[in-house]
Design a protein around this motif. Structure first.
Motif, mmCIF file in Angstrom:
data_model
loop_
_atom_site.group_PDB
_atom_site.id
_atom_site.type_symbol
_atom_site.label_atom_id
_atom_site.label_comp_id
_atom_site.label_asym_id
_atom_site.label_seq_id
_atom_site.Cartn_x
_atom_site.Cartn_y
_atom_site.Cartn_z
ATOM 1 N N LEU A 11 13.074 -6.485 7.330
ATOM 2 C CA LEU A 11 11.631 -6.346 7.545
ATOM 3 C C LEU A 11 11.113 -7.367 8.551
ATOM 4 C CD1 LEU A 11 10.224 -5.599 3.965
ATOM 5 C CD2 LEU A 11 11.202 -4.042 5.650
ATOM 6 N N ASN A 12 11.305 -8.654 8.261
ATOM 7 C CA ASN A 12 10.720 -9.691 9.111
ATOM 8 C C ASN A 12 11.214 -9.620 10.549
ATOM 9 O OD1 ASN A 12 9.665 -10.373 6.664
ATOM 10 N ND2 ASN A 12 10.727 -12.322 6.446
ATOM 11 N N ASP A 13 12.510 -9.319 10.724
ATOM 12 C CA ASP A 13 13.061 -9.229 12.087
ATOM 13 C C ASP A 13 12.330 -8.176 12.911
ATOM 14 O OD1 ASP A 13 14.926 -11.176 11.749
ATOM 15 O OD2 ASP A 13 16.685 -9.884 12.005
ATOM 16 N N PHE A 14 11.775 -7.156 12.267
ATOM 17 C CA PHE A 14 11.160 -6.041 13.001
ATOM 18 C C PHE A 14 9.658 -5.944 12.731
ATOM 19 C CE2 PHE A 14 15.631 -5.091 12.322
ATOM 20 C CZ PHE A 14 16.051 -4.872 13.621
ATOM 21 N N ASP A 15 9.086 -7.027 12.170
ATOM 22 C CA ASP A 15 7.648 -7.079 11.889
ATOM 23 C C ASP A 15 7.164 -5.899 11.053
ATOM 24 O OD1 ASP A 15 7.315 -9.461 13.357
ATOM 25 O OD2 ASP A 15 7.349 -8.296 15.211
ATOM 26 N N ILE A 16 7.966 -5.484 10.079
ATOM 27 C CA ILE A 16 7.544 -4.411 9.173
ATOM 28 C C ILE A 16 6.839 -5.066 7.986
ATOM 29 C CG2 ILE A 16 8.306 -2.500 7.692
ATOM 30 C CD1 ILE A 16 10.845 -2.398 9.502
ATOM 31 N N PRO A 17 5.568 -4.705 7.729
ATOM 32 C CA PRO A 17 4.856 -5.365 6.629
ATOM 33 C C PRO A 17 5.352 -4.927 5.250
ATOM 34 C CG PRO A 17 3.441 -3.729 7.687
ATOM 35 C CD PRO A 17 4.721 -3.761 8.470
ATOM 36 N N LEU A 18 5.385 -5.897 4.311
ATOM 37 C CA LEU A 18 5.724 -5.617 2.910
ATOM 38 C C LEU A 18 4.466 -5.853 2.086
ATOM 39 C CD1 LEU A 18 7.681 -5.200 0.498
ATOM 40 C CD2 LEU A 18 8.245 -7.622 0.646
ATOM 41 N N HIS A 19 3.981 -4.822 1.411
ATOM 42 C CA HIS A 19 2.773 -4.926 0.600
ATOM 43 C C HIS A 19 3.163 -4.944 -0.866
ATOM 44 C CE1 HIS A 19 0.380 -3.818 4.186
ATOM 45 N NE2 HIS A 19 1.398 -3.022 4.440
ATOM 46 N N LEU A 20 2.975 -6.100 -1.513
ATOM 47 C CA LEU A 20 3.341 -6.215 -2.925
ATOM 48 C C LEU A 20 2.180 -5.754 -3.806
ATOM 49 C CD1 LEU A 20 5.102 -9.691 -2.745
ATOM 50 C CD2 LEU A 20 6.191 -7.449 -2.804
ATOM 51 N N TYR A 60 5.882 -0.505 0.564
ATOM 52 C CA TYR A 60 4.956 -0.757 -0.534
ATOM 53 C C TYR A 60 5.739 -0.955 -1.825
ATOM 54 C CZ TYR A 60 1.404 0.420 2.787
ATOM 55 O OH TYR A 60 0.600 0.391 3.889
ATOM 56 N N GLU A 61 5.359 -1.975 -2.586
ATOM 57 C CA GLU A 61 6.089 -2.339 -3.802
ATOM 58 C C GLU A 61 5.080 -2.506 -4.931
ATOM 59 O OE1 GLU A 61 9.467 -2.982 -4.848
ATOM 60 O OE2 GLU A 61 8.297 -3.071 -6.690
ATOM 61 N N ILE A 62 5.301 -1.791 -6.018
ATOM 62 C CA ILE A 62 4.356 -1.845 -7.141
ATOM 63 C C ILE A 62 4.414 -3.191 -7.871
ATOM 64 C CG2 ILE A 62 5.900 -0.822 -8.863
ATOM 65 C CD1 ILE A 62 3.440 0.813 -9.840
ATOM 66 N N LEU A 63 5.594 -3.836 -7.861
ATOM 67 C CA LEU A 63 5.745 -5.121 -8.550
ATOM 68 C C LEU A 63 5.180 -6.253 -7.686
ATOM 69 C CD1 LEU A 63 9.400 -4.662 -9.867
ATOM 70 C CD2 LEU A 63 7.295 -4.570 -11.215
ATOM 71 N N PRO A 64 4.887 -7.401 -8.302
ATOM 72 C CA PRO A 64 4.385 -8.532 -7.508
ATOM 73 C C PRO A 64 5.478 -9.249 -6.718
ATOM 74 C CG PRO A 64 4.402 -9.074 -9.851
ATOM 75 C CD PRO A 64 4.814 -7.639 -9.748
ATOM 76 N N TYR A 65 6.727 -8.781 -6.821
ATOM 77 C CA TYR A 65 7.828 -9.360 -6.047
ATOM 78 C C TYR A 65 8.729 -8.218 -5.597
ATOM 79 C CZ TYR A 65 9.842 -8.783 -10.679
ATOM 80 O OH TYR A 65 10.232 -8.257 -11.879
ATOM 81 N N ARG A 88 9.065 10.892 11.968
ATOM 82 C CA ARG A 88 8.742 10.002 13.082
ATOM 83 C C ARG A 88 7.892 8.813 12.676
ATOM 84 N NH1 ARG A 88 12.192 9.974 17.020
ATOM 85 N NH2 ARG A 88 12.949 12.067 17.367
ATOM 86 N N ARG A 89 7.028 9.024 11.659
ATOM 87 C CA ARG A 89 6.150 7.940 11.173
ATOM 88 C C ARG A 89 6.344 7.857 9.665
ATOM 89 N NH1 ARG A 89 1.745 6.015 13.833
ATOM 90 N NH2 ARG A 89 0.401 6.194 12.023
ATOM 91 N N VAL A 90 6.943 6.764 9.227
ATOM 92 C CA VAL A 90 7.460 6.714 7.861
ATOM 93 C C VAL A 90 6.796 5.612 7.036
ATOM 94 C CG1 VAL A 90 9.563 6.350 6.493
ATOM 95 C CG2 VAL A 90 9.682 7.620 8.639
ATOM 96 N N VAL A 91 6.443 5.954 5.800
ATOM 97 C CA VAL A 91 6.018 4.961 4.810
ATOM 98 C C VAL A 91 7.117 4.897 3.753
ATOM 99 C CG1 VAL A 91 4.385 4.521 2.908
ATOM 100 C CG2 VAL A 91 3.528 5.217 5.167
ATOM 101 N N ILE A 92 7.472 3.698 3.327
ATOM 102 C CA ILE A 92 8.520 3.531 2.316
ATOM 103 C C ILE A 92 7.899 2.979 1.038
ATOM 104 C CG2 ILE A 92 10.695 2.371 1.741
ATOM 105 C CD1 ILE A 92 11.359 2.370 4.724
ATOM 106 N N LEU A 93 8.161 3.654 -0.068
ATOM 107 C CA LEU A 93 7.696 3.164 -1.373
ATOM 108 C C LEU A 93 8.895 2.588 -2.114
ATOM 109 C CD1 LEU A 93 5.565 2.811 -3.590
ATOM 110 C CD2 LEU A 93 6.110 5.120 -4.372
ATOM 111 N N GLY A 94 8.784 1.316 -2.489
ATOM 112 C CA GLY A 94 9.869 0.649 -3.206
ATOM 113 C C GLY A 94 10.612 -0.285 -2.280
ATOM 114 N N SER A 95 10.759 -1.543 -2.716
ATOM 115 C CA SER A 95 11.397 -2.533 -1.850
ATOM 116 C C SER A 95 12.774 -2.913 -2.373
ATOM 117 C CB SER A 95 10.512 -3.766 -1.729
ATOM 118 O OG SER A 95 10.384 -4.384 -3.004
ATOM 119 N N GLY A 96 13.429 -1.975 -3.038
ATOM 120 C CA GLY A 96 14.829 -2.195 -3.411
ATOM 121 C C GLY A 96 15.657 -2.267 -2.136
#
Lengths: 440, 124
Positions: free
Chosen positions: A208-217, A191-196, A162-170
């Protein structure tokens, strides 16, 4: 097309009925192979495409934007029309390439030995798991690879949490972020370990942007907490060497699920059993310009060869592998390659590993780091001197995006060396930064 | 819809290249727009549409009975207004179909009055 009793001998046997296998079988039939067998361990053909229900497939192959299942069904229909045997719920246990035979075990066949003229490896890839990353913490339920979660949501009708964190922005991670929001699940962040991001820009925009999901590089998950079920994950910024920064604030995020989209590994256990030499970077077989591995008569294509980002290029490559496999099976082998292809400046790998100057060629490669304004250069490396053969200007290159370079026979005629090196060289910035396509 | 002020920046979602687009409403008699950064006509029309009438394709699933899987993948036949995407997904939660279904079959006609059908994306 579906068979329960395969013949004892086929011109071409294809391992895996995903996009690569389907296209390879089609390519083999079109090149004149009469008897083609496709073997897949799943109960239906189509592979990963059946769970990739989002659009974006087929832009190059069909010139329209299809979903994964639509792309698969079109190929299945084309292959059904051409005719091939499809053996489901079965896998190749082992092979004897010197005898040209494989050992099949399956739901309907039990154990069977099938002889082939050529064998095409199209097993695809697997997802990297928590074990590969060695994330510390407890081992509760609720840690899934993104692709598994995708199958659960899109085919089995089960939500992973129900409450999800995603690791990796592939791309799979980005696609799953949107998919879960559409199903009413809260996605707390990617969350993304790389700077991009390692996904396509359009997927960051529309998923992501369409649904206001934050991307943390430059941030990764450093601990998983919870006894029976995930209760929280701890995230921490990383330094340039991708190590968690000592003393940096570690944030605990309350959640019940962690999805991992942290890379794909070509599934080459069978290739290795057959004796195929692997490339340490792609983790796929070393292949020549006909996509034949180091084992005579054994070809490879699709994600088992190297991880692709577009299914269109998988299908393209696999059609070629199928055609060459058919030619080999019918006793019409191509001349041996004479030029080795190696990765050079800012190039991580190149496929195929050798080329033949007797016909137009195409090499596929990835850059090691992102660049803007660059030139792809193919350099013939002789003992005495280096000679650029082809150069092509590009606006940018990302590691996430596979690059292609076409080499015409006229270009290849210029090579007077045994090695061709592919470089991606940065160009100085333009003085007038007026963007292309500017209209007033 | 009132055109926005200033330069709007966006990533084109028309294909995997993902061009960086810029759109600016210049106004005047010709109702002029400045669109930059696109590489093809798809990018140009996407930029104009994105600031006046943003639309998205929606791909999701509906429940299916009597099939080998519990969910049938579906999509909108064409893009629908972006602000109706989540509402459509909620509406589709109530849709239940029975096998067999063929690829292209209409699962929900004229979804939410948009004039766009929702179609099955595989046979199941």
């Amino acid at each position: 097309m579906i068979t329960r009793t395969p013949r004892s001998r086929y011109d071409v046997v294809v391992v895996g009925a995903g996009p690569a296998g389907l296209a390879a079988a089609l390519g083999a039939r079109e090149a004149g192979a009469e008897h083609v067998l496709l073997v897949d361990r799943e109960p239906e053909p189509g592979g990963i495409l059946q769970q990739c229900i989002h659009t974006g497939f087929g832009l190059h192959t069909f010139e329209e934007e299809l979903t994964g299942p639509e792309f698969a069904e079109r190929f299945i229909d084309r292959l059904t029309e051409r005719g091939a045997d499809l053996l489901l719920g079965s896998f190749i246990l082992d092979g004897a390439p010197r005898e040209g035979a494989v050992q099949i075990v399956g739901r309907d066949v039990g154990a069977a030995r099938v002889e082939y003229g050529s064998l095409v490896l199209a097993m695809g890839c697997r997802e990297r798991t928590r074990g590969a990353l060695r994330i510390p913490g407890t081992r509760p339920a609720g840690v899934y690879t993104a692709g598994l979660a995708q199958k659960m949501v899109n085919m089995m009708g089960v939500l992973p949490g129900r409450r999800v964190v995603i690791l990796g922005s592939g791309d799979i991670g980005l696609i799953m972020a949107r998919r879960l929001v559409l199903e009413g699940v809260e996605v707390l962040g990617v969350y993304e370990i790389l700077p991009y991001s390692s996904g396509l820009n359009r997927n960051i925009a529309q998923c992501l942007n369409d649904f206001d999901i934050p991307l943390h590089l430059s941030t990764t998950v450093t601990r998983v907490g919870g006894r029976d079920r995930v209760e929280w994950v701890e995230v921490c910024p990383v330094d340039e060497a991708l190590r968690p920064i000592a003393g940096a604030r570690r944030e605990r995020i309350a959640c019940d699920t962690l999805l991992l989209s942290v890379g794909l590994i070509p599934e080459n256990e069978l290739s290795q059993r057959l004796g195929a030499r692997l490339d340490l970077v792609t983790r796929g077989p070393v292949v020549d310009s006909t996509l034949m591995t180091s084992v005579d008569g054994v070809f490879a294509c699709g994600n088992v060869l190297h991880v692709h980002d577009l299914v269109d290029w998988v299908a393209d490559e696999a059609m070629r592998a199928g055609r060459f496999a058919a030619e080999h099976a019918l006793g019409r082998p191509r001349p041996r390659d004479s030029v080795r292809v190696v990765p050079g400046q800012n190039v991580r790998y190149v496929v195929p590993h050798t080329i033949s100057p007797d016909r137009d060629q195409e090499v596929l490669f990835r850059v090691a780091r992102p660049v803007e304004r660059a030139t792809i250069v193919a350099v013939a490396v002789g003992e005495e001197r280096e000679q650029p053969i082809v150069s092509k200007k590009i606006r940018y290159a990302f590691p996430a995006e596979m690059m292609r370079l076409s080499l015409s026979q006229a270009d290849l005629d210029k090579i007077d060396a045994e090695t061709l090196r592919i470089d991606v060289v940065e160009r100085p910035p333009k003085k007038d930064p007026k963007p292309k396509g500017s209209r007033s | 819809m009132t055109p926005p002020d200033g330069v709007q920046r966006m990533v084109c979602i028309g294909c995997p290249i993902g061009c960086q687009l810029e759109v600016e409403y210049l106004g005047g008699d010709g109702d002029a727009w400045r669109i930059a950064g696109y590489d093809c006509k798809k990018g140009k029309s996407y930029a104009a549409e994105e600031v006046t009438d943003p639309r998205r394709m929606v791909a999701t699933t509906v429940a299916i009975e009597g099939a080998s899987w519990r969910r049938l993948p579906v999509r909108t036949a064409s893009p629908i207004p972006k602000d109706q995407v989540l509402a459509l997904c909620r509406r589709l939660h109530a849709v239940r179909v029975t096998s067999p279904v063929a690829m292209g079959d209409v699962v929900l006609a004229d979804a939410l009055g948009t004039g766009v059908d929702v179609i099955a994306t595989r046979s199941l």
